[in-house]
Each structure stands twice: as structure tokens, then as C-alpha cells.
Design an enzyme around this catalytic site. Structure first.
Site, PDB file in Angstrom:
ATOM      1  CG  ASP A  62     -36.843   0.133  -6.228  1.00 30.34           C
ATOM      2  OD1 ASP A  62     -37.680  -0.495  -6.840  1.00 30.34           O
ATOM      3  OD2 ASP A  62     -36.568   1.491  -6.766  1.00 30.34           O
ATOM      4  CB  THR A  95     -38.715  -1.502 -11.967  1.00 28.74           C
ATOM      5  OG1 THR A  95     -38.251  -2.125 -10.783  1.00 28.74           O
ATOM      6  CG2 THR A  95     -39.406  -0.358 -11.919  1.00 28.74           C
ATOM      7  CB  THR A  96     -36.791  -6.375 -11.127  1.00 33.63           C
ATOM      8  OG1 THR A  96     -36.806  -5.373  -9.946  1.00 33.63           O
ATOM      9  CG2 THR A  96     -35.712  -7.358 -11.337  1.00 33.63           C
ATOM     10  CG  ASP A 392     -42.252  -0.303  -4.254  1.00 32.17           C
ATOM     11  OD1 ASP A 392     -41.797   0.848  -4.826  1.00 32.17           O
ATOM     12  OD2 ASP A 392     -41.404  -1.254  -4.322  1.00 32.17           O
TER      13      ASP A 392
HETATM   14  P1  ADP Z   1     -40.552  -6.075  -9.255  1.00 31.21           P
HETATM   15  O1  ADP Z   1     -39.569  -4.874  -9.341  1.00 31.21           O
HETATM   16  O2  ADP Z   1     -40.534  -6.785 -10.815  1.00 31.21           O
HETATM   17  O3  ADP Z   1     -41.582  -5.857  -8.509  1.00 31.21           O
HETATM   18  P2  ADP Z   1     -39.759  -7.683  -7.033  1.00 31.21           P
HETATM   19  O4  ADP Z   1     -38.437  -8.156  -6.581  1.00 31.21           O
HETATM   20  O5  ADP Z   1     -40.935  -7.061  -6.218  1.00 31.21           O
HETATM   21  O6  ADP Z   1     -39.661  -7.293  -8.530  1.00 31.21           O
HETATM   22  O7  ADP Z   1     -40.747  -9.278  -7.566  1.00 31.21           O
HETATM   23  C1  ADP Z   1     -41.816  -9.331  -7.949  1.00 31.21           C
HETATM   24  C2  ADP Z   1     -42.289 -10.825  -8.250  1.00 31.21           C
HETATM   25  O8  ADP Z   1     -42.162 -11.440  -6.862  1.00 31.21           O
HETATM   26  C3  ADP Z   1     -43.376 -10.962  -8.816  1.00 31.21           C
HETATM   27  O9  ADP Z   1     -43.456 -11.818  -9.763  1.00 31.21           O
HETATM   28  C4  ADP Z   1     -44.311 -11.288  -7.579  1.00 31.21           C
HETATM   29  O10 ADP Z   1     -45.372 -12.008  -7.929  1.00 31.21           O
HETATM   30  C5  ADP Z   1     -43.435 -12.070  -6.924  1.00 31.21           C
HETATM   31  N1  ADP Z   1     -43.447 -12.596  -5.821  1.00 31.21           N
HETATM   32  C6  ADP Z   1     -43.996 -11.391  -4.602  1.00 31.21           C
HETATM   33  N2  ADP Z   1     -44.191 -11.988  -3.557  1.00 31.21           N
HETATM   34  C7  ADP Z   1     -44.199 -13.340  -3.807  1.00 31.21           C
HETATM   35  C8  ADP Z   1     -44.529 -14.587  -2.841  1.00 31.21           C
HETATM   36  N3  ADP Z   1     -44.965 -14.506  -1.550  1.00 31.21           N
HETATM   37  N4  ADP Z   1     -44.376 -15.972  -3.381  1.00 31.21           N
HETATM   38  C9  ADP Z   1     -44.073 -15.839  -4.659  1.00 31.21           C
HETATM   39  N5  ADP Z   1     -43.698 -14.942  -5.572  1.00 31.21           N
HETATM   40  C10 ADP Z   1     -43.742 -13.705  -4.998  1.00 31.21           C
HETATM   41 MG    MG Z   2     -41.959  -5.391  -6.837  1.00 34.81          MG
END
Ligand code: ADP
Ligand code: MG
Length: 559
Positions: A62, A95-96, A392
């Protein structure tokens, strides 16, 4: 009064970093922070193990948690941490993404600085690009979602939870999330309002993550104080008391001299009478359930039990507050003043066994918009992970319902924005055009990183994505499991629109801010009240201790 006296505006031990050095230094710091969290992006992102000074370990991916624990000192780097904090506050996810975009915007801008494009021109270009993104996201890229569109909302929940470790219970958790949000959503003139404070998450180790359940009402992790009390009360009238139900404390250091048994008896009788009076007060108010924030004397417990009142002691203050809200009661600090109108109401208050421990379920509360999620899991680690995932998913589904708008994920919106920004850049012209193009490049950090973190070739992925978007396939994103470029709506990867609008907004704002700094003046130690943040007690760090620590203001002002 000599006019020729030199004017010292800084004390001798202040440090000044000027111009290009200052810029370079700031940008590098910001990039470093962004680089550190970037490897966690996406379902295939890695986790970070955070170890505090006491050796306590948190494993998470996170973004905001990582940054908060990193103890970052550099002022420009702190600005990036703030991007994550804002994102967390405003949306609760992304956030990332926001931090990655901020870092990449700075990296791209650095290239322009090297080509001698002036920072104010870059800043202006970035701002225009960011505005264009908002417009495109809102008007062209987003799709509507209604609160009735449960299938899509479940996808939003699922996307937020992907990669968060709670995968075994994915189906149950997304169902619970959507149902919880539907229960607390409040219909207003312009859409829905969702106050997720109405959703209480309670954890109990035991069972499996799949046993996590939604309860209509509140769960209090306490048991009744006395075995003689009822296990269950129908039509509950609930007294919420923040004072102890004990005999009044004797004055500090007062001594009671007892010289013969009669006196002792008299003293005890006095005490008993007083307790009886307190219990009577409670009973007279009509209460049949008591939640007390402080202790309850044995004798008082006995009397309460005799009156058939179910009582709980040492309830958390925060629980009392939530109970007040859920049951429509008031927290009373003086038992003598308790009135029937202070009592909360609920259909039932029941003690139930959960993994051999008793918990109190307060159901059918007066305020129907009050639900709890009882998180289960085999170990402490699992329940914590499930809690974080739910945290989340509840936030994003709430945001999606409030805004009524969602976008596809998997890099689709970022690639589409980049493509559209490049088209738009030509209309901007001048050197600002370069900054708009830089913005487009920066957004592609999202699909590039998703690819990288999944062990795929980021260049291949990007080339493929770009060509699809240029051909008008606006919803194509990266399947991180096999590297294919696919339709993200069909794949069910859906995020609230606000995740993207907020990420773009705060990333560009921060990048511009960092770029416009050309002097860094470090206040001399000792003479400013702005001590660096206290080393937030390890483990028990201060929650939400955001804010921009001292030093920033001074920097921002140096244009
Ligand atoms: P953040 O802190 O930005 O939410 P995450 O580690 O949750 O970071 O990653 C979010 C990213 O991963 C977003 O761009 C989201 O669209 C992408 N994402 C989530 N699930 C999938 C999936 N099944 N396939 C491709 N991309 C995904
Ligand atoms: Mg996320």
C-alpha cells in the site's frame, strides 16, 4: 542610521542551495521516493517489508503506508509523500499511481530543463495538460455507473483488492463491500452521499477469510459483565455512559479511619446505597442495556443483573460514539442526569460466540445506515490483510457510487490520455507544447510499470498499447497475467473515475511546485520552532499525521 549597513536576512548558519543545484536536488529526491514505491504497482506488484525501530514488521504494498513509514526527511521528497496522503484522503486508492506519475512528471521535466526550457514554461504546459486530462477523463473516458449496477460495482471492489493478498475470499469480500455501501448510501438531490464511517470493521481471528460477514448493525468486541445478565435483549433501550458505575473515588490521599466493625458496616452500607441509587437511575430511565466506557463495580453488576439489564464495561470511547450514532442515543457523563430521551434503540442486543469468544451484536439499529463487517481469518496477519483490502474496496465503491463514474484500469485510461494529449499538444504550440508532450510520456509510466512489475517487456507492451489506442481502441489495457493487450471493461478491471482525476491533479500540482523552486533555504537549527517531526513513536505512530512539516512554506515562497 546608516543606509550602508549590509542587511542580513539569513543567519550565518542557514544553508542556501541555489538555482540548478536546488532543482536537481529536489527532483532527484522526489524521483527516489517515487521509484521506491513504484515496484508495488498493480496486481503483480511486489510487497515491501517495513521494519520499525522496535523490530515490528508490516508487509504491505500500500503506497501511502510505505511512504508514511519511510521516515522521509528531504523536503521535496516530503511533497511527494503528500501526494499519496491527499490521494488516500480523497479517494482511498491510487496512491502508488499518483506518486508514480508525480515522479515521472519530474523526470520528464528534467529533460526539458536540460534543453533550457524555463521552469515556468514547463509548469504552464503541465498545468494545461493536466486540465485537458480532467476534461478528457470526465467527458470522454469515464462511463456512468449507478448504485443498482451491482455487477460493475463488484468489479470496482475486486480491482481495488487485486494483489492485496485477500484473494481467497475475493468473491465474498466484493459482495460484502457492495452490500455494505448500498446500506449506507444516502440518496440526496444530486446523487448519493456515502459516509463510510457508518461501516464499522471489526476483526476476530479464527475461521477463514471467507467467513467474513456483513452484520446489519454494530458489533462490539465485549461481553456482558455478569453471568446473571440476559444473553439477549429484544427491543433494546440502550444507555451509553462515559462515567464509571462505581462508588465515588475517595479524595486523593484521603484516609478513612475505621475503628470498629460497626463503622465498617456503616461505610459499606453507604457505598451499597450509593451504587443502588446509580443502578436505580439507570433503570428508571427505562434502559435495559448499558454500555459503560469505564468500570462497573461488582455490587453494581449484581444489581444490574437483578434488574435484567445487560451491561458491558470498558467499552471503547469510539464505540460509544458509533453506538450513539447508530442507535440514536446520547453518551451520558453523569448518571444522575440520564433521561429516557438519551437512550439509543435497537431491535436486539445479543451476545454471540465467535471463535469461542463472546461479542455483542447490536442489530436493527434505529439508524438503518449502520452496518459492520466482521473480518475473519486464520491468523492475525490474515485478518489484518483482509481488513486492509476491505478498507480499500469499501472506499472505492463508495467513491464510485458518489460520483457515479468509473473508468477502466490496467493502464487503459493513461494510454488513452497520453494519445489524446499528443494530439492536443500541437494546438498548444510553442515550448509549452513540449511540456504537454512530456505529460503524455509521464502518464505512460502506469502501463510501463504494470508491465515491468509483471515481468513483461515494458517497451513491447507500450508499443502494442499505443498502436491500439491510435487505432481508436480506447479501452485497451494490459493483461498483467499474460502480457496481452485486452479490453479492460471486458476483463472487469474497473476503477472509480476519481482515482484518476485526483492522481493526475495532485501529481501535476506537486511536480509544478517542485519545478518552480529555485532556492532552498534551510533554516538555521535551533531558532525556528519547526522541529522536524517527532520520531512518531515506533509501532504506535500517530494516525493521519499528515501535514507539511516545517520548512516547506519557506521553500514554496522562494520564487
Ligand atoms: P495504487 O496504489 O495506485 O492503487 P495498485 O497496486 O492498487 O496501486 O495498482 C493499481 C493499478 O493496477 C491500476 O492501474 C489498476 O488499473 C491496475 N490493475 C488492477 N487490477 C488489474 C488487473 N487485473 N489487470 C491489469 N491491471 C490491473
Ligand atoms: Mg490500488
Amino acid at each position: 542610521m546608516s543606509m550602508r549597513q549590509p542587511v542580513f536576512i539569513l543567519s550565518d548558519d542557514s544553508e542556501v542551495t541555489r538555482g540548478k543545484d536546488a532543482q536537481e536536488n529536489n527532483i532527484n529526491a522526489a524521483k527516489a521516493v517515487s521509484g521506491a514505491v513504484r515496484t508495488t504497482l498493480g496486481p503483480k506488484g511486489m510487497d515491501k517489508m517495513l521494519v520499525d525501530t522496535l523490530g515490528d514488521i508490516v508487509i504491505t504494498n500500500d503506497g501511502v503506508t510505505i511512504l508514511e513509514e519511510m521516515d522521509i526527511e528531504h523536503p521535496a521528497a516530503k511533497m511527494v509523500v503528500q501526494v499519496a496522503e491527499t490521494q488516500e484522503d480523497e479517494v482511498g486508492d491510487g496512491t502508488t499511481t499518483a506518486v508514480a506519475i508525480a515522479g515521472e512528471l519530474l523526470k520528464q521535466s528534467e529533460d526539458l530543463l536540460e534543453q533550457d526550457v524555463h521552469p515556468t514554461i514547463i509548469a504552464s504546459g503541465l498545468r494545461q495538460a493536466s486540465q485537458k486530462c480532467q476534461e478528457l477523463l470526465n467527458q470522454e473516458i469515464a462511463k456512468n455507473v449507478s448504485i443498482e449496477d451491482e455487477e460493475r460495482l463488484r468489479k470496482v471492489a475486486e480491482t481495488a483488492m487485486t494483489g492485496k493478498g485477500a484473494e481467497s475470499a475475493r468473491d465474498e469480500l466484493r459482495e460484502i463491500t457492495v452490500n455494505a455501501i448500498k446500506s449506507v448510501a444516502d440518496e440526496t438531490e444530486d446523487g448519493y452521499q456515502v459516509d463510510i464511517d457508518n461501516i464499522k470493521i471489526e476483526k476476530k481471528v479464527g475461521g477463514r477469510a471467507q467467513d467474513t460477514q456483513l452484520v446489519d448493525g454494530m458489533i462490539i468486541d465485549k461481553e456482558k459483565v455478569h453471568p446473571g445478565m440476559p444473553d439477549s435483549v429484544e427491543n433494546a433501550k440502550i444507555a451509553l455512559i462515559s462515567a464509571p458505575i462505581e462508588h465515588k473515588e475517595t479524595e486523593v490521599d484521603a484516609e478513612i479511619q475505621i475503628t470498629n466493625p460497626d463503622q465498617l458496616q456503616q461505610f459499606l452500607d453507604e457505598e451499597e446505597k450509593m451504587l443502588k441509587k446509580l443502578v436505580n437511575k439507570i433503570k428508571e430511565s427505562g434502559a435495559n442495556v448499558v454500555f459503560c466506557q469505564k468500570g462497573i463495580d461488582d455490587m453494581a453488576q449484581h444489581y444490574l443483573a437483578k434488574e435484567g439489564i445487560l451491561a458491558v464495561r470498558r467499552a471503547k470511547k469510539s464505540d460509544l460514539k458509533k453506538l450513539a450514532r447508530a442507535t440514536g442515543g446520547n453518551v451520558v457523563s453523569n448518571i444522575d442526569e440520564i433521561e429516557p430521551s438519551d437512550l439509543g434503540q435497537a431491535g436486539t442486543v445479543k451476545e454471540k460466540k465467535v471463535s469461542n469468544e463472546s461479542m455483542l451484536f447490536v442489530e436493527e439499529c434505529k439508524n438503518p445506515r449502520s452496518v459492520s463487517i466482521l473480518v475473519r481469518g486464520g491468523t492475525e496477519h490474515v485478518v489484518d490483510e483482509v481488513e486492509r483490502a476491505l478498507d480499500d474496496s469499501v472506499k472505492v465503491v463508495g467513491v464510485a457510487v458518489e460520483d457515479g463514474k468509473v473508468v477502466a484500469g490496467g493502464g487503459a485510461p493513461e494510454v488513452e490520455l497520453a494519445h489524446r494529449l499528443r494530439e492536443y499538444a500541437a494546438s498548444v504550440g510553442g515550448r509549452e507544447q513540449l511540456a504537454v508532450e512530456a505529460f503524455a510520456n509521464a502518464l505512460e509510466i502506469v502501463p510501463r510499470t504494470l508491465a515491468e512489475n509483471a515481468g513483461l517487456d515494458p517497451i513491447d507492451a507500450l508499443v502494442d498499447l499505443r498502436s491500439k489506442h491510435e487505432a481508436g481502441e480506447t479501452e485497451k489495457g494490459l493483461n498483467v497475467y499474460d502480457g496481452e493487450v485486452i479490453d479492460m471493461w471486458e476483463a472487469g478491471v474497473v476503477e472509480p473515475l476519481r482515482v484518476k482525476t485526483q492522481a493526475v491533479d495532485s501529481a501535476s500540482e506537486t511536480a509544478t511546485m517542485v519545478l518552480r523552486i529555485d532556492d532552498v533555504i534551510t533554516a538555521a537549527t535551533g531558532d525556528s520552532g519547526d522541529e522536524p517531526e517527532a520520531p512518531g513513536g515506533p509501532g504506535g505512530g500517530m494516525p493521519g499525521a499528515g501535514g507539511m512539516p516545517g520548512g516547506m512554506g519557506g521553500m514554496g515562497g522562494m520564487m
